[in-house]
Design a protein around this motif. Sequence first.
Motif, PDB file in Angstrom:
ATOM      1  N   VAL B 117       0.838  -1.201   0.000  1.00 23.54           N
ATOM      2  CA  VAL B 117       0.000   0.000   0.000  1.00 23.54           C
ATOM      3  C   VAL B 117       0.876   1.255   0.000  1.00 23.54           C
ATOM      4  O   VAL B 117       0.618   2.207  -0.739  1.00 23.54           O
ATOM      5  N   ALA B 118       1.927   1.250   0.800  1.00 23.50           N
ATOM      6  CA  ALA B 118       2.784   2.434   0.905  1.00 23.50           C
ATOM      7  C   ALA B 118       3.456   2.742  -0.432  1.00 23.50           C
ATOM      8  O   ALA B 118       3.730   3.893  -0.750  1.00 23.50           O
ATOM      9  N   THR B 119       3.703   1.699  -1.204  1.00 19.30           N
ATOM     10  CA  THR B 119       4.316   1.905  -2.517  1.00 19.30           C
ATOM     11  C   THR B 119       3.303   2.469  -3.506  1.00 19.30           C
ATOM     12  O   THR B 119       3.618   3.323  -4.318  1.00 19.30           O
ATOM     13  N   THR B 120       2.075   1.986  -3.420  1.00 20.45           N
ATOM     14  CA  THR B 120       1.041   2.424  -4.363  1.00 20.45           C
ATOM     15  C   THR B 120       0.438   3.769  -3.976  1.00 20.45           C
ATOM     16  O   THR B 120       0.079   4.567  -4.832  1.00 20.45           O
ATOM     17  N   GLU B 344      12.364   7.845  -0.512  1.00 16.55           N
ATOM     18  CA  GLU B 344      12.585   9.145  -1.149  1.00 16.55           C
ATOM     19  C   GLU B 344      11.379   9.569  -1.982  1.00 16.55           C
ATOM     20  O   GLU B 344      10.928  10.708  -1.931  1.00 16.55           O
ATOM     21  N   MET B 345      10.851   8.604  -2.743  1.00 22.06           N
ATOM     22  CA  MET B 345       9.670   8.888  -3.566  1.00 22.06           C
ATOM     23  C   MET B 345       8.521   9.337  -2.664  1.00 22.06           C
ATOM     24  O   MET B 345       7.819  10.295  -2.946  1.00 22.06           O
ATOM     25  N   ARG B 346       8.373   8.660  -1.548  1.00 16.90           N
ATOM     26  CA  ARG B 346       7.290   9.011  -0.633  1.00 16.90           C
ATOM     27  C   ARG B 346       7.480  10.423  -0.085  1.00 16.90           C
ATOM     28  O   ARG B 346       6.544  11.201   0.005  1.00 16.90           O
ATOM     29  N   LYS B 347       8.714  10.746   0.257  1.00 20.67           N
ATOM     30  CA  LYS B 347       8.980  12.074   0.816  1.00 20.67           C
ATOM     31  C   LYS B 347       8.678  13.160  -0.202  1.00 20.67           C
ATOM     32  O   LYS B 347       8.058  14.171   0.125  1.00 20.67           O
ATOM     33  N   ALA B 348       9.120  12.941  -1.444  1.00 13.58           N
ATOM     34  CA  ALA B 348       8.921  13.946  -2.486  1.00 13.58           C
ATOM     35  C   ALA B 348       7.424  14.162  -2.712  1.00 13.58           C
ATOM     36  O   ALA B 348       6.952  15.297  -2.818  1.00 13.58           O
ATOM     37  N   TYR B 349       6.693  13.070  -2.764  1.00 13.65           N
ATOM     38  CA  TYR B 349       5.253  13.174  -2.971  1.00 13.65           C
ATOM     39  C   TYR B 349       4.619  13.977  -1.842  1.00 13.65           C
ATOM     40  O   TYR B 349       3.796  14.863  -2.054  1.00 13.65           O
ATOM     41  N   GLN B 350       5.037  13.658  -0.620  1.00  8.25           N
ATOM     42  CA  GLN B 350       4.422  14.328   0.529  1.00  8.25           C
ATOM     43  C   GLN B 350       4.775  15.811   0.573  1.00  8.25           C
ATOM     44  O   GLN B 350       3.996  16.624   1.066  1.00  8.25           O
TER      45      GLN B 350
END
Lengths: 88, 515
Positions: B117-120, B344-350
């Motif tokens: 879920v965290a990836t999607t 990193e992807m998650r941080k950028a999105y957030q």
Amino acid sequence: MPFKIISSQCTSCSACEPLCPNVAISEKGGSFVIEAAKCTECVGHFDEPQCAAACPVDNTCVVDTSLPRYQGASLKRDPHERHAKSCC
Amino acid sequence: MNAVVERGKHVKAAMDNGRMMQSAACRASAKSAQASYGSQAGQGDLPTEVWKKVKNHPCYSEDAHHHYARMHVAVAPACNIQCNYCNRKYDCANESRPGVVSEKLTPEQAVRKVLAVATTIPQMTVLGIAGPGDPLANPAKTFKTFELVAEAAPDIKLCLSTNGLALPDHIDTIARLKIDHVTITINMVDPEIGAKIYPWIFFNHKRYTGIDAARILTDRQLQGLEMLSERGILCKVNSVMIPNINDDHLIEVNKAVKSRGAFLHNIMPLISAPEHGTVFGLKGQRGPTAQELKALQDACGGELKMMRHCRQCRADAVGLLGEDRRAEFTTDQVMKMDVQYDLEMRKAYQERVEHERAAKVAAAQNERAEMSGEMSPITLLVAVATKGSGLINEHFGHAKEFQVYELSTSGAKFVGHRRVDVYCQSGYGEEDRLSAIMRGIHDCHAVFISKIGGCPKSNLIKAGIEPVDQYAYEFIEKSAIAWFRSYLDKVKRGEIQHVQRSDAAIRQGSLISAG
Ligand code: SF4
Ligand code: SF4
Ligand code: SF4
């Protein structure tokens, strides 16, 4: 007499399983079952049969009247009784 | 709906949001320098350390719930008490919506699901364990899951919901695992009332019933709350409002939990329909109406911050609040997914989300400034169809719920949400559903949507609810305030007459399916 679980009523919530002092309860095919040979009705451990006390569905963990009376269990639930016996 | 199509849709929605964000930021730039979070969207009277912890938590911050998602994993099936509003043949009615059995997971399956879920869904920031039974009646499974998740995905916040009976025994473990927040469901502090809600508890290897049971439960709950507060662990209290049983008493509960350090109180309506098979459902115990619930929340509001955006989520819910995507993440699907946890992807999105959020706040601030100086005693409610991001971005016919805002000259205040059955069924509107929707938002003067068909439009107008689609894809609060200004103008000019609207019903049926 050992306890049994009426499987058609069991919701598989697993509440009973970790409580059994004799590890008599396990999951089988989505429902929980009691191994009659291991069940002592909790005598010597607790005042009440743990499976029946914890089960959310009334009359699901019940005495199995079809089996012969369990040898070690006493109808009088004195938790210290068995202890006393084994001490002597 | 097919999972891949669904995901595609979300990517597009995210991109659309990104565009929105830019243009709104430009428009708002003039005044954004002093923009701070408005009182209702923001910190309010929460202490700064608390606010920091909760500001991106969808369940705790009204504003964050537009932007961040949470998920629950159903690893804890057993329970140690019985509630009259619960039928454990189905899910826990108190932390999850009743009526559907969840898929039970092992801790290992749960972690895999969290990573998938965290990836999607990169805005998924919170993992909760809330049953379907009581997490602390399943301590081994619950804590094992938390340990594994903390290791694999260290940025995800952990939270736990419990009925509180076993809480004092587990405080040290909760502290050691750095669980961010705990929710305790407390429905009473008076054992006489408790006896009407809880038929029995299982405690210290014994079954207790009646007043004895309720006394042990309330003592343990309050003790647990105090112990959490002493250790600085945030604790929210949930209460189920049961008319004629604990409705007035909840004011007392509110005081009791506030004095012991709870930082948020969430009063939820009882959900009870005969088909759920609960004791209350079968006895015909009704749930509160929308106005009864709001009146109680308002009565408690002065004492402690009230939470009003609770969706009574399922023990296996996934996604933004009100937008359940759990169907995409069944065990079968999760096992097939290619999971790469990318911090990193998650941080950028957030970070992008944070920009968008700031733009939204600034826009509302501007609009409020335009209205300053206006004086009017009028307050009214409006309903909004949204898919998140703080935008009016849902069609009337696709809305699974409406968010309700109270408008006055001091601005737009979020006061709750109303679940409805989706009106549009594969291209056709259903008459019965339309009238049910109108009952659900009957206390509102207007409904904001991105689009609406001709037939529901004329029906709404007939019922005295104005369908407003001219603010499609704009920010909710800003638009609501702008509409309210024009409403006040029309009242002033005598074009329309302001009338009070009546009560609305809280939907009791079983729950919205995903997709
Ligand atoms: S009665 Fe006691 S010993 Fe027998 S199965 Fe139940 S918990 Fe186990
Ligand atoms: S406690 Fe009752 S319902 Fe739950 S698993 Fe055991 S027998 Fe089944
Ligand atoms: S705590 Fe939850 S699972 Fe347990 S009986 Fe109450 S509502 Fe049901």
